[in-house]
Scaffold this motif. Structure first.
Motif, PDB file in Angstrom:
ATOM      1  N   ARG A 146       0.763  -1.249  -0.050  1.00 28.04           N
ATOM      2  CA  ARG A 146       0.109   0.268  -0.042  1.00 28.04           C
ATOM      3  C   ARG A 146       1.004   1.243  -0.128  1.00 28.04           C
ATOM      4  O   ARG A 146       0.737   2.286  -0.810  1.00 28.04           O
ATOM      5  CB  ARG A 146      -0.908   0.031   1.030  1.00 28.04           C
ATOM      6  N   ASP A 147       2.011   1.190   0.719  1.00 27.12           N
ATOM      7  CA  ASP A 147       2.841   2.447   0.884  1.00 27.12           C
ATOM      8  C   ASP A 147       3.556   2.567  -0.793  1.00 27.12           C
ATOM      9  O   ASP A 147       3.617   4.000  -0.944  1.00 27.12           O
ATOM     10  CB  ASP A 147       3.964   2.259   1.919  1.00 27.12           C
ATOM     11  N   TRP A 148       3.806   1.541  -1.247  1.00 28.13           N
ATOM     12  CA  TRP A 148       4.626   1.826  -2.436  1.00 28.13           C
ATOM     13  C   TRP A 148       3.534   1.930  -3.733  1.00 28.13           C
ATOM     14  O   TRP A 148       3.849   3.006  -4.252  1.00 28.13           O
ATOM     15  CB  TRP A 148       5.036   0.334  -3.240  1.00 28.13           C
ATOM     16  N   GLN A 149       2.299   1.816  -3.486  1.00 31.78           N
ATOM     17  CA  GLN A 149       1.208   2.224  -4.531  1.00 31.78           C
ATOM     18  C   GLN A 149       1.185   4.029  -4.063  1.00 31.78           C
ATOM     19  O   GLN A 149       1.061   4.718  -5.308  1.00 31.78           O
ATOM     20  CB  GLN A 149       0.106   1.399  -4.337  1.00 31.78           C
ATOM     21  N   LYS A 150       0.994   4.348  -3.010  1.00 36.11           N
ATOM     22  CA  LYS A 150       0.963   5.657  -2.622  1.00 36.11           C
ATOM     23  C   LYS A 150       2.120   6.347  -3.094  1.00 36.11           C
ATOM     24  O   LYS A 150       1.900   7.660  -3.802  1.00 36.11           O
ATOM     25  CB  LYS A 150       0.952   5.921  -1.049  1.00 36.11           C
ATOM     26  N   GLN A 151       3.295   5.960  -2.907  1.00 36.19           N
ATOM     27  CA  GLN A 151       4.643   6.445  -3.236  1.00 36.19           C
ATOM     28  C   GLN A 151       4.637   6.714  -4.843  1.00 36.19           C
ATOM     29  O   GLN A 151       4.992   7.509  -5.505  1.00 36.19           O
ATOM     30  CB  GLN A 151       5.739   5.848  -2.638  1.00 36.19           C
ATOM     31  N   LYS A 152       4.179   5.504  -5.695  1.00 28.21           N
ATOM     32  CA  LYS A 152       4.362   5.527  -7.015  1.00 28.21           C
ATOM     33  C   LYS A 152       3.222   6.642  -7.650  1.00 28.21           C
ATOM     34  O   LYS A 152       3.560   7.217  -8.752  1.00 28.21           O
ATOM     35  CB  LYS A 152       4.037   4.072  -7.379  1.00 28.21           C
ATOM     36  N   SER A 153       2.086   6.593  -7.147  1.00 28.42           N
ATOM     37  CA  SER A 153       0.960   7.771  -7.419  1.00 28.42           C
ATOM     38  C   SER A 153       1.590   9.105  -7.457  1.00 28.42           C
ATOM     39  O   SER A 153       1.413   9.763  -8.139  1.00 28.42           O
ATOM     40  CB  SER A 153      -0.191   7.555  -6.875  1.00 28.42           C
ATOM     41  N   ARG A 154       2.222   9.250  -6.269  1.00 26.52           N
ATOM     42  CA  ARG A 154       2.745  10.747  -5.941  1.00 26.52           C
ATOM     43  C   ARG A 154       3.848  11.048  -7.103  1.00 26.52           C
ATOM     44  O   ARG A 154       3.962  12.164  -7.401  1.00 26.52           O
ATOM     45  CB  ARG A 154       3.469  10.473  -4.371  1.00 26.52           C
ATOM     46  N   LEU A 155       4.730  10.020  -7.068  1.00 24.88           N
ATOM     47  CA  LEU A 155       5.961  10.264  -8.165  1.00 24.88           C
ATOM     48  C   LEU A 155       5.301  10.478  -9.613  1.00 24.88           C
ATOM     49  O   LEU A 155       5.839  11.328  -9.884  1.00 24.88           O
ATOM     50  CB  LEU A 155       6.991   8.960  -8.330  1.00 24.88           C
ATOM     51  N   LEU A 156       4.431   9.661  -9.868  1.00 24.58           N
ATOM     52  CA  LEU A 156       3.984   9.937 -11.182  1.00 24.58           C
ATOM     53  C   LEU A 156       2.991  11.224 -11.556  1.00 24.58           C
ATOM     54  O   LEU A 156       3.264  12.107 -12.350  1.00 24.58           O
ATOM     55  CB  LEU A 156       3.019   8.907 -11.625  1.00 24.58           C
ATOM     56  N   ARG A 157       2.590  11.753 -10.193  1.00 26.66           N
ATOM     57  CA  ARG A 157       1.611  13.122 -10.326  1.00 26.66           C
ATOM     58  C   ARG A 157       2.767  14.162 -10.147  1.00 26.66           C
ATOM     59  O   ARG A 157       2.663  15.232 -10.999  1.00 26.66           O
ATOM     60  CB  ARG A 157       0.873  13.088  -9.040  1.00 26.66           C
ATOM     61  N   ASP A 158       3.813  14.094  -9.561  1.00 28.28           N
ATOM     62  CA  ASP A 158       4.955  15.113  -9.330  1.00 28.28           C
ATOM     63  C   ASP A 158       5.857  15.044 -10.824  1.00 28.28           C
ATOM     64  O   ASP A 158       6.073  16.157 -11.031  1.00 28.28           O
ATOM     65  CB  ASP A 158       5.648  14.874  -8.241  1.00 28.28           C
ATOM     66  N   HIS A 159       5.741  14.024 -11.432  1.00 29.74           N
ATOM     67  CA  HIS A 159       6.824  14.001 -12.614  1.00 29.74           C
ATOM     68  C   HIS A 159       6.090  14.532 -13.901  1.00 29.74           C
ATOM     69  O   HIS A 159       6.823  15.057 -14.773  1.00 29.74           O
ATOM     70  CB  HIS A 159       7.261  12.530 -12.690  1.00 29.74           C
ATOM     71  N   SER A 160       4.624  14.547 -14.004  1.00 30.30           N
ATOM     72  CA  SER A 160       4.007  14.992 -14.970  1.00 30.30           C
ATOM     73  C   SER A 160       4.012  16.351 -15.279  1.00 30.30           C
ATOM     74  O   SER A 160       3.876  17.155 -14.348  1.00 30.30           O
ATOM     75  CB  SER A 160       2.686  14.296 -15.070  1.00 30.30           C
TER      76      SER A 160
END
Length: 160
Positions: A146-160
């Motif tokens: 669950r933490d990895w999914q949150k971190q992944k979505s945060r990275l994708l959101r900030d990177h875009s």
């Protein structure tokens, strides 16, 4: 012919949810069951005063029962009230009950209430999960995922 748009239905609402169940148990299958309730219990449920976190379901004599659930007393039902923590009969098909009974007996599974809600027709329904208990390492793996999914979505959101 034009499609009729359905107005927002006030009957379809969530009353109680057992969020801890998905953390403590690995849910294998879910079943939707009706409930045999008294009038004061339905009125109380409409006011969102129910708790299913400590409850469980069990099959006894070919019938499905919800045990240890709490529906608060309805203030206006003075003499015709209900018992707060009584056993409530659940309504399911005999084939589903037989399947649950076999899974409980042979595989060592548990019936855990997940959600208590009103459906589109305004009837109280209970979503039950056929579950197997998780041990400590399974719970940690779930948290890590669950933490990895949150971190992944945060990275994708900030990177875009």
């Amino acid at each position: 012919m034009a499609k009729k748009t359905k107005p927002s239905d006030s009957n379809n609402k969530l009353v109680a949810e057992n969020r801890r169940a998905r953390y403590d148990y690995a849910i294998q299958d879910t079943f939707e069951c009706g409930m045999v309730l008294m009038g004061s219990e339905v009125k109380s449920l409409r006011e969102n005063s129910a708790n299913i976190t400590e409850s469980y379901a069990d099959v006894e004599d070919g019938e499905l029962w919800l045990i240890n659930s709490s529906i608060a007393l309805y203030a206006q039902a003075k003499t015709f009230g209900h018992e707060e923590r009584r056993r409530r009969k659940l309504l399911a098909s005999s084939r589903e009950i037989a399947r649950m009974f076999q899974a409980i007996g042979r595989k060592g599974m548990t019936l855990v209430p997940l959600k208590l809600y009103f459906n589109d027709k305004g009837r109280a329904k209970l979503l039950i999960g056929l579950a197997k208990g998780k041990n400590h390492s399974d719970k940690r793996a779930t948290e890590k995922q669950r933490d990895w999914q949150k971190q992944k979505s945060r990275l994708l959101r900030d990177h875009s």
